[in-house]
Design a protein around this motif. Structure first.
Motif, PDB file in Angstrom:
ATOM      1  N   TYR A   6       0.833  -1.147  -0.427  1.00 20.04           N
ATOM      2  CA  TYR A   6       0.229   0.001  -0.100  1.00 20.04           C
ATOM      3  C   TYR A   6       0.767   1.046  -0.154  1.00 20.04           C
ATOM      4  O   TYR A   6       2.324   0.764   0.505  1.00 20.04           O
ATOM      5  CB  TYR A   6      -0.861   0.340   1.069  1.00 20.04           C
ATOM      6  N   TYR A   9      -2.504   5.859   2.498  1.00 16.91           N
ATOM      7  CA  TYR A   9      -3.764   5.085   3.723  1.00 16.91           C
ATOM      8  C   TYR A   9      -4.497   5.829   4.384  1.00 16.91           C
ATOM      9  O   TYR A   9      -3.519   6.708   5.106  1.00 16.91           O
ATOM     10  CB  TYR A   9      -2.814   3.868   4.698  1.00 16.91           C
ATOM     11  N   PRO A  75      -6.969   7.374  -1.244  1.00 18.57           N
ATOM     12  CA  PRO A  75      -5.951   6.287  -1.188  1.00 18.57           C
ATOM     13  C   PRO A  75      -6.288   5.221  -1.686  1.00 18.57           C
ATOM     14  O   PRO A  75      -7.191   4.545  -2.846  1.00 18.57           O
ATOM     15  CB  PRO A  75      -7.157   6.106   0.813  1.00 18.57           C
ATOM     16  N   ASP A  76      -5.246   4.022  -1.515  1.00 13.25           N
ATOM     17  CA  ASP A  76      -5.291   2.724  -2.454  1.00 13.25           C
ATOM     18  C   ASP A  76      -5.686   1.549  -1.131  1.00 13.25           C
ATOM     19  O   ASP A  76      -6.281   0.914  -0.962  1.00 13.25           O
ATOM     20  CB  ASP A  76      -4.215   1.946  -2.723  1.00 13.25           C
ATOM     21  N   ALA A 113     -10.200   1.809  -3.631  1.00 14.75           N
ATOM     22  CA  ALA A 113      -9.357   1.838  -2.836  1.00 14.75           C
ATOM     23  C   ALA A 113      -9.841   0.499  -2.049  1.00 14.75           C
ATOM     24  O   ALA A 113     -11.237  -0.231  -1.835  1.00 14.75           O
ATOM     25  CB  ALA A 113     -10.046   2.518  -1.410  1.00 14.75           C
TER      26      ALA A 113
END
Length: 280
Positions: A6, A9, A75-76, A113
């Motif tokens: 990631y 976050y 965000p991922d 996400a």
């Protein structure tokens, strides 16, 4: 997919995600989301982390105030945990609360996400005076699971395990996790995400049973708790006030997370100035 690397976050939520019960206002709040960011950074060294959570927020307020900024950060990975403040209000509509959570699940996952959330424990095992909240929590948990399934959201099922209501995992106010409790929540979410090195240790009971007062001692404990915490909480409700009035997110921007040894993390993630997050 769970277990991936990631880069961005973002945590959305209320006081639990902000970190109340883990640290203080002078030294900086840590909390389970900060602890999870530490874990993520071990295998995602380029990770940047933002925490948009603000104490006292209802699910509708998290939706209205935090979703837009979260989406802007692209965000991922995002965590969305809200609803406890709704459970404790005189009026509670499980469908309405779950609707706000599902709307956040939908928009974040649609943008690409991976989203994680968790279910809530039966707090009456910690606070008997909160007995009316038990069926509310069960109803909300049921709806969270259904909404998560519809949107591919990862669920940390903290409600299933007896240890989550061990009083040692909770702070003196019985509404926020203790440092040990925040660590267990972080471990639960890490396990649900399939992070390397994570496991089900967080579900295990503590080595020795908690001391539980009985008889008049138990009654005295309840009275002291009501005077110290329940009374002020009810007072704020009657005045239409919230513990989060005038507060903003402690970490509104994506900032690098310093990777520290597991036994040397007194202040959680550090911000872009090399200071513990939340001290500014």
């Amino acid at each position: 997919m769970p277990g991936s690397e990631y880069l961005r976050y973002v945590a959305l939520g209320d006081s639990q995600t902000e970190g109340l019960g883990d640290g203080d206002e002078t030294g900086g709040l840590r909390g389970w989301a900060d602890r999870l960011a530490d874990r993520l950074a071990e295998t995602s060294p380029g990770l940047r982390y933002a925490n948009l959570a603000v104490r006292g927020r209802l699910a509708s307020q998290v939706h209205a105030e935090q979703l837009g900024p979260a989406l802007a950060l692209r965000p991922d990975l995002a965590t969305v945990v809200a609803g406890v403040n709704d459970l404790l209000r005189p009026r509670f509509d499980a469908d309405e609360v779950a609707g706000h959570l599902e709307a956040m699940f939908a928009e974040l996952t649609a943008q690409g996400a991976l989203v994680a959330t968790l279910t809530f424990p039966d707090i009456t095992r910690i606070t008997p005076l909160a007995r009316p909240a038990a069926p509310r929590a069960a109803a909300l948990n049921q709806r969270i699971r259904a909404a998560a399934l519809r949107h591919g959201v990862v669920v940390a099922e903290t409600s299933h395990h007896a240890v989550v209501t061990d009083p040692r995992l909770w702070s003196r106010d019985r509404l926020h996790a203790s440092p040990l409790g925040h660590e267990r929540i972080a471990a639960a979410v890490a396990h649900a995400l399939g992070l390397p090195g994570s496991g089900d240790d967080w579900t295990h009971p503590l080595p020795s049973p908690a001391a539980v007062p009985s008889g008049w001692r138990a009654a005295a404990v309840e009275l002291r708790w009501a005077a110290a915490f329940l009374g002020p909480w009810l007072g704020r409700r009657l005045r239409g006030r919230s513990s989060g009035d005038g507060r903003t997110a402690k970490r509104p921007h994506l900032l690098p997370v310093a990777v520290l040894p597991a036994g040397n993390r007194p202040g959680g993630p550090v911000d872009g100035r090399g200071e513990p997050a939340g001290t500014a």
